[in-house]
Design a protein around this motif. Structure first.
Motif, mmCIF file in Angstrom:
data_model
loop_
_atom_site.group_PDB
_atom_site.id
_atom_site.type_symbol
_atom_site.label_atom_id
_atom_site.label_comp_id
_atom_site.label_asym_id
_atom_site.label_seq_id
_atom_site.Cartn_x
_atom_site.Cartn_y
_atom_site.Cartn_z
ATOM 1 N N LEU A 428 32.409 35.720 22.927
ATOM 2 C CA LEU A 428 32.339 36.328 24.249
ATOM 3 C C LEU A 428 33.039 35.463 25.298
ATOM 4 O O LEU A 428 33.744 35.974 26.179
ATOM 5 N N LEU A 429 32.861 34.158 25.205
ATOM 6 C CA LEU A 429 33.532 33.261 26.147
ATOM 7 C C LEU A 429 35.037 33.249 25.928
ATOM 8 O O LEU A 429 35.826 33.232 26.875
ATOM 9 N N GLU A 430 35.459 33.240 24.641
ATOM 10 C CA GLU A 430 36.889 33.213 24.342
ATOM 11 C C GLU A 430 37.572 34.511 24.775
ATOM 12 O O GLU A 430 38.743 34.501 25.188
ATOM 13 N N SER A 431 36.863 35.638 24.669
ATOM 14 C CA SER A 431 37.479 36.911 25.066
ATOM 15 C C SER A 431 37.818 36.934 26.548
ATOM 16 O O SER A 431 38.737 37.636 26.976
ATOM 17 N N LYS A 432 37.111 36.172 27.354
ATOM 18 C CA LYS A 432 37.378 36.117 28.783
ATOM 19 C C LYS A 432 38.390 35.028 29.141
ATOM 20 O O LYS A 432 39.141 35.180 30.098
ATOM 21 N N ALA A 433 38.406 33.940 28.360
ATOM 22 C CA ALA A 433 39.259 32.809 28.709
ATOM 23 C C ALA A 433 40.616 32.840 27.994
ATOM 24 O O ALA A 433 41.660 32.702 28.627
ATOM 25 N N GLN A 435 42.651 35.088 25.107
ATOM 26 C CA GLN A 435 42.694 36.227 24.197
ATOM 27 C C GLN A 435 43.291 35.860 22.846
ATOM 28 O O GLN A 435 42.852 36.373 21.796
#
Length: 574
Positions: A428-433, A435
């Motif tokens: 979830l964090l990687e999807s925002k920071a 891609q």
């Protein structure tokens, strides 16, 4: 680590009470006299047996039969199982080391005497045994022991002038009807007797009212002979005296007439050192090559030592011995510089009991606590199984095992849930920071990483038809590789059906790279492109620490010859 392999036969009940003084690891038994599924129960030993079939239902005891008693601690180090028991009177076991590829096979035999009511075909017996030797000899070390009822006299158990082996000391000069067949088996299988050849304590193996004879043997191959030490024959009467049994309460008929054959098998060099008793766990020094200081390999002293090393290559006679010595000096210089200027720590390799490496395969959620719970559960299971074999009340042992299994299962579920929850939060964090990183992690989840790409067993023939016939596929592969690797004349094909003429005088770039000597710049570029943090080779010099030395050598216009190691790696450049 020393292993003791022994064999005895006939009336072994008395001798089972007297073997404790010998501290045996493996005990081979001939003529167990067990019926059907009966087993031997001896404290601290595990039984592997092969009982004789066809015993009369009213018989008070069995006849024949062979088996092994294996010390319990060996079952924790080796995977042990029955290799072959297809022939009556022959039993093969395998012992495979759990942390290495070392394996050895052991066999115990019993051949009934001639004119016995249980007599078997001697030709069939030895033909079966030699076929098994041929089948298992490539697995590693093997050993055969047992009662062959064969008296060989002073016959050669090898081919004189062909086999390089020392003669045995003969004490029984009588031959019987099994002699020729037994000797033919030994010479055909490249095996020999330990009796009279290893150790100094040779004796008759059967002492009875009928006389003295040698009918029990220990056998191994010529190349494995050096593994065996301290062979000796221990008579039953001497064994009873040594064990301090009460002789007055024994009937003379209860004392076996066959002796015990004892030898020591030394396999310590073939096993990992971490399992050698009395030795510490192996350890090594790990250097922090990610933070190399600016003064590494800088200074007048180390510069002079490096120049002297290079000059030694240029001035000394070119020989393998001189190159080895110069390379050893170079490694010593770099190692001393690493010890002085790089941070390091001592890594102690743990034993297999609490090692997570094997259990972490495809289990990223595994942790140290699960190792503790898993090993506790395994110990409880072993105690429960031992209780069943000894017919002891095992209700409490089973209850303890079930309880620890329940705790282990509960902890496994907790670890899995925690791992997947943590991974979910990271995604979830990687999807925002980021891609790109997000999709890389997505690709590693699930069964996609476990898929294997298999080459289909089919080809396209000259007519464009797809054929799955194995012969057609193999023939197509053969012809394609033959055309690719065996080009005739000066024709090189960029496409299968389009030849390109090329003059013999014209050299391509690939020809130049193959014929030209390896330059220092090429070696330097390879070292610079090597991945940082990789493990060092046999010289213990990481590629990270070689770069500064190579830069210095390049600046001084020197070329350092790189010593090739036996395994094909370049010394000091990994």
């Amino acid at each position: 680590m020393c292993k003791y392999i022994n064999t005895f036969s006939d009336n072994f009940n008395v001798r089972l009470n007297s073997i404790s003084c010998l501290n045996l690891d493996v005990l081979g038994i001939a003529e167990t006299h067990l019926k059907k599924d009966e087993v031997l129960i001896v404290n601290d030993f595990k039984w592997f047996g092969h009982n004789r079939n066809g015993i009369h239902k009213n018989a008070k005891c069995g006849s024949g039969g062979v088996g092994f008693l294996i010390k319990d601690y060996l079952t924790e180090i080796f995977d042990i199982g029955i290799l072959d028991q297809s022939f009556e009177g022959i039993l093969w076991l395998y012992l495979h080391h759990r942390l290495s590829n070392f394996r050895f096979n052991i066999c115990v035999c019993y051949l009934p005497p001639d004119h016995s009511t249980r007599q078997v075909d001697k030709e069939l017996f030895f033909d079966t045994l030699i076929s098994q030797v041929y089948e298992f000899q490539n697995d590693g070390l093997f050993y055969i022991c047992g009662d062959f009822n064969s008296r060989c006299g002073d016959e050669y158990d090898y081919i004189p002038g062909v086999d390089c082996i020392n003669m045995r000391s003969v004490i029984d000069f009588t031959r019987n009807s099994y002699c020729t067949t037994f000797i033919d088996f030994l010479t055909s299988s490249n095996c020999c007797m330990l009796n009279g050849r290893v150790g100094t304590n040779n004796d008759f193996t059967c002492v009875s009212s009928k006389g003295q004879s040698v009918v029990d043997y220990c056998i191994t191959s010529y190349e494995n002979l050096h593994f065996f030490q301290d062979f000796k024959v221990i008579r039953a009467s001497d064994l009873i005296i040594k064990s301090k049994l009460n002789m007055t309460g024994l009937d003379a008929r209860s004392i076996p007439d066959h002796s015990l054959l004892y030898c020591e098998l030394n396999i310590s060099a073939s096993l990992p050192s971490c399992h050698t008793s009395g030795k510490r766990s192996p350890e090594f020094i790990k250097f922090d090559v990610k933070n190399i200081p600016s003064n590494f390999c800088h200074g007048d002293d180390i510069h002079l030592r490096l120049l002297d090393t290079i000059n030694g290559l240029e001035t000394n006679e070119v020989s393998q011995c001189n190159i080895d010595q110069v390379y050893t000096d170079f490694c010593a210089i770099v190692s001393e510089e690493m010890n002085q200027k790089l941070h390091s720590k001592v890594i102690v390799m743990s034993d297999s009991t609490y090692c997570n490496k094997r259990k972490r395969i495809k289990k990223p959620w595994w942790n140290d606590n699960l190792s503790v719970f898993f090993n506790d559960m395994c110990c409880a299971e072993k105690l429960w199984k031992k209780g069943k074999l000894s017919r002891v009340s095992c209700v409490e042992l089973k209850s303890s095992f079930v309880s620890k299994r329940r705790v282990f299962d509960r902890e496994v579920q907790k670890a899995k849930r925690k791992y997947w929850y943590t991974l979910q939060q990271e995604l979830l964090l990687e999807s925002k920071a980021d891609q790109q990183t997000f999709w890389k992690k997505i690709g590693k989840i699930g069964i996609a990483s476990e898929r294997k790409t298999l080459i289909p067993m089919e080809v396209v023939d000259a007519n464009g038809n797809v054929s799955s016939n194995v012969d057609d596929v193999l023939l197509k592969w053969k012809s394609d590789y033959a055309d690719l690797l065996n080009q005739t004349g000066n024709q090189v094909t960029t496409d299968r059906n389009i030849p390109v003429d090329q003059s013999p005088a014209v050299l391509t770039e690939s020809d130049f790279l193959l014929t030209e000597e390896i330059s220092f710049e090429e070696v330097f570029n390879v070292v610079c492109k090597s991945k940082r943090g990789k493990a060092s080779g046999v010289d213990n010099i990481p590629a990270d620490s070689c770069q500064e030395c190579l830069i210095f050598i390049l600046k001084n216009g020197k070329v350092l010859l790189v010593h090739p190691l036996p395994d094909g790696e370049m010394g000091g450049i990994n």
